[in-house]
Design a protein around this motif. Structure first.
Motif, PDB file in Angstrom:
ATOM      1  N   MET A  90      48.138 -56.527 -44.973  1.00 38.48           N
ATOM      2  CA  MET A  90      48.342 -55.364 -45.814  1.00 38.48           C
ATOM      3  C   MET A  90      47.087 -54.503 -45.715  1.00 38.48           C
ATOM      4  N   ARG A  91      47.287 -53.239 -45.452  1.00 36.81           N
ATOM      5  CA  ARG A  91      46.169 -52.285 -45.387  1.00 36.81           C
ATOM      6  C   ARG A  91      45.958 -51.677 -46.771  1.00 36.81           C
ATOM      7  N   VAL A  92      44.713 -51.710 -47.258  1.00 36.13           N
ATOM      8  CA  VAL A  92      44.376 -51.187 -48.576  1.00 36.13           C
ATOM      9  C   VAL A  92      43.816 -49.775 -48.434  1.00 36.13           C
ATOM     10  N   VAL A  93      44.418 -48.841 -49.159  1.00 33.20           N
ATOM     11  CA  VAL A  93      43.976 -47.444 -49.177  1.00 33.20           C
ATOM     12  C   VAL A  93      43.518 -47.149 -50.608  1.00 33.20           C
ATOM     13  N   SER A  94      42.320 -46.978 -50.893  1.00 37.07           N
ATOM     14  CA  SER A  94      41.163 -47.063 -50.049  1.00 37.07           C
ATOM     15  C   SER A  94      40.125 -47.952 -50.695  1.00 37.07           C
ATOM     16  N   LYS A  95      39.297 -48.567 -49.869  1.00 35.58           N
ATOM     17  CA  LYS A  95      38.259 -49.450 -50.384  1.00 35.58           C
ATOM     18  C   LYS A  95      37.214 -48.659 -51.176  1.00 35.58           C
ATOM     19  N   LYS A  96      37.132 -47.372 -50.939  1.00 31.41           N
ATOM     20  CA  LYS A  96      36.201 -46.512 -51.675  1.00 31.41           C
ATOM     21  C   LYS A  96      36.458 -46.600 -53.187  1.00 31.41           C
ATOM     22  N   ALA A  97      37.710 -46.694 -53.575  1.00 34.21           N
ATOM     23  CA  ALA A  97      38.036 -46.810 -55.002  1.00 34.21           C
ATOM     24  C   ALA A  97      37.410 -48.075 -55.597  1.00 34.21           C
ATOM     25  N   LEU A  98      37.405 -49.147 -54.818  1.00 36.11           N
ATOM     26  CA  LEU A  98      36.779 -50.384 -55.279  1.00 36.11           C
ATOM     27  C   LEU A  98      35.276 -50.194 -55.441  1.00 36.11           C
ATOM     28  N   ARG A  99      34.644 -49.612 -54.419  1.00 38.44           N
ATOM     29  CA  ARG A  99      33.195 -49.383 -54.476  1.00 38.44           C
ATOM     30  C   ARG A  99      32.815 -48.480 -55.654  1.00 38.44           C
ATOM     31  N   ASP A 100      33.578 -47.421 -55.839  1.00 35.60           N
ATOM     32  CA  ASP A 100      33.294 -46.506 -56.950  1.00 35.60           C
ATOM     33  C   ASP A 100      33.369 -47.228 -58.293  1.00 35.60           C
ATOM     34  N   PHE A 101      34.356 -48.108 -58.427  1.00 38.15           N
ATOM     35  CA  PHE A 101      34.516 -48.824 -59.693  1.00 38.15           C
ATOM     36  C   PHE A 101      33.372 -49.795 -59.913  1.00 38.15           C
ATOM     37  N   TRP A 102      32.998 -50.576 -58.889  1.00 34.41           N
ATOM     38  CA  TRP A 102      31.953 -51.562 -59.123  1.00 34.41           C
ATOM     39  C   TRP A 102      30.571 -50.941 -59.234  1.00 34.41           C
ATOM     40  N   LYS A 103      30.428 -49.680 -58.833  1.00 33.53           N
ATOM     41  CA  LYS A 103      29.165 -48.999 -59.102  1.00 33.53           C
ATOM     42  C   LYS A 103      28.979 -48.803 -60.602  1.00 33.53           C
ATOM     43  N   GLN A 104      30.075 -48.589 -61.315  1.00 31.27           N
ATOM     44  CA  GLN A 104      30.022 -48.412 -62.766  1.00 31.27           C
ATOM     45  C   GLN A 104      30.147 -49.737 -63.516  1.00 31.27           C
ATOM     46  N   HIS A 105      30.813 -50.708 -62.898  1.00 32.04           N
ATOM     47  CA  HIS A 105      31.078 -52.006 -63.528  1.00 32.04           C
ATOM     48  C   HIS A 105      30.675 -53.104 -62.546  1.00 32.04           C
ATOM     49  N   SER A 106      29.385 -53.362 -62.450  1.00 33.85           N
ATOM     50  CA  SER A 106      28.861 -54.273 -61.426  1.00 33.85           C
ATOM     51  C   SER A 106      29.426 -55.687 -61.522  1.00 33.85           C
ATOM     52  N   LYS A 107      29.798 -56.114 -62.709  1.00 34.22           N
ATOM     53  CA  LYS A 107      30.365 -57.465 -62.861  1.00 34.22           C
ATOM     54  C   LYS A 107      31.716 -57.594 -62.172  1.00 34.22           C
ATOM     55  N   ALA A 108      32.379 -56.490 -61.893  1.00 31.31           N
ATOM     56  CA  ALA A 108      33.691 -56.521 -61.241  1.00 31.31           C
ATOM     57  C   ALA A 108      33.600 -56.714 -59.730  1.00 31.31           C
ATOM     58  N   LYS A 109      32.438 -56.470 -59.158  1.00 29.10           N
ATOM     59  CA  LYS A 109      32.307 -56.471 -57.696  1.00 29.10           C
ATOM     60  C   LYS A 109      32.786 -57.766 -57.033  1.00 29.10           C
ATOM     61  N   PRO A 110      32.309 -58.952 -57.440  1.00 25.52           N
ATOM     62  CA  PRO A 110      32.769 -60.168 -56.753  1.00 25.52           C
ATOM     63  C   PRO A 110      34.287 -60.356 -56.816  1.00 25.52           C
ATOM     64  N   SER A 111      34.869 -60.065 -57.965  1.00 22.26           N
ATOM     65  CA  SER A 111      36.323 -60.236 -58.126  1.00 22.26           C
ATOM     66  C   SER A 111      37.092 -59.229 -57.286  1.00 22.26           C
TER      67      SER A 111
END
Length: 102
Positions: free
Chosen positions: A1-22
């Motif tokens: 499955m191709r995820v569009v877009s990983k940028k959304a993940l990066r943007d979120f974990w920049k604000q919520h660093s605890k979410a990054k590993p999950s």
């Protein structure tokens, strides 16, 4: 499955660093499998819910919610929102033009 877009993940974990590993784990798992329907997603992500035409994934022990639209034929997952649980509960994400009630 191709995820569009990983940028959304990066943007979120920049604000919520605890979410990054999950979020990284979720991305790794979802990217490796070709799902043909929601039932197959539930086999891998047992807490995923179908809400209208969106799939809602619980992330980080249910602290965050990732809302996605999946085109099974094209094998593409579109991230529509990543929210804290409190933001999700406000239901503003249902104002998304892609959201349709079943």
């Amino acid at each position: 499955m191709r995820v569009v877009s990983k940028k959304a993940l990066r943007d979120f974990w920049k604000q919520h660093s605890k979410a990054k590993p999950s979020l990284l784990l979720w991305h790794e798992r979802i990217s490796k499998i070709q799902f043909i329907n929601f039932q197959e997603i539930r086999q891998v992500f047992s807490s995923a819910d179908l809400v209208g035409n969106f799939i809602v994934f619980n992330i980080g022990g249910n602290n965050y919610r990732l809302i996605a639209y999946i085109d099974y034929e094209a094998q593409m997952l579109f991230i529509r929102a990543i929210l804290t649980h409190a933001e999700y509960d406000k239901e503003n994400w249902k104002n998304d033009d892609w959201y349709q009630k079943s």
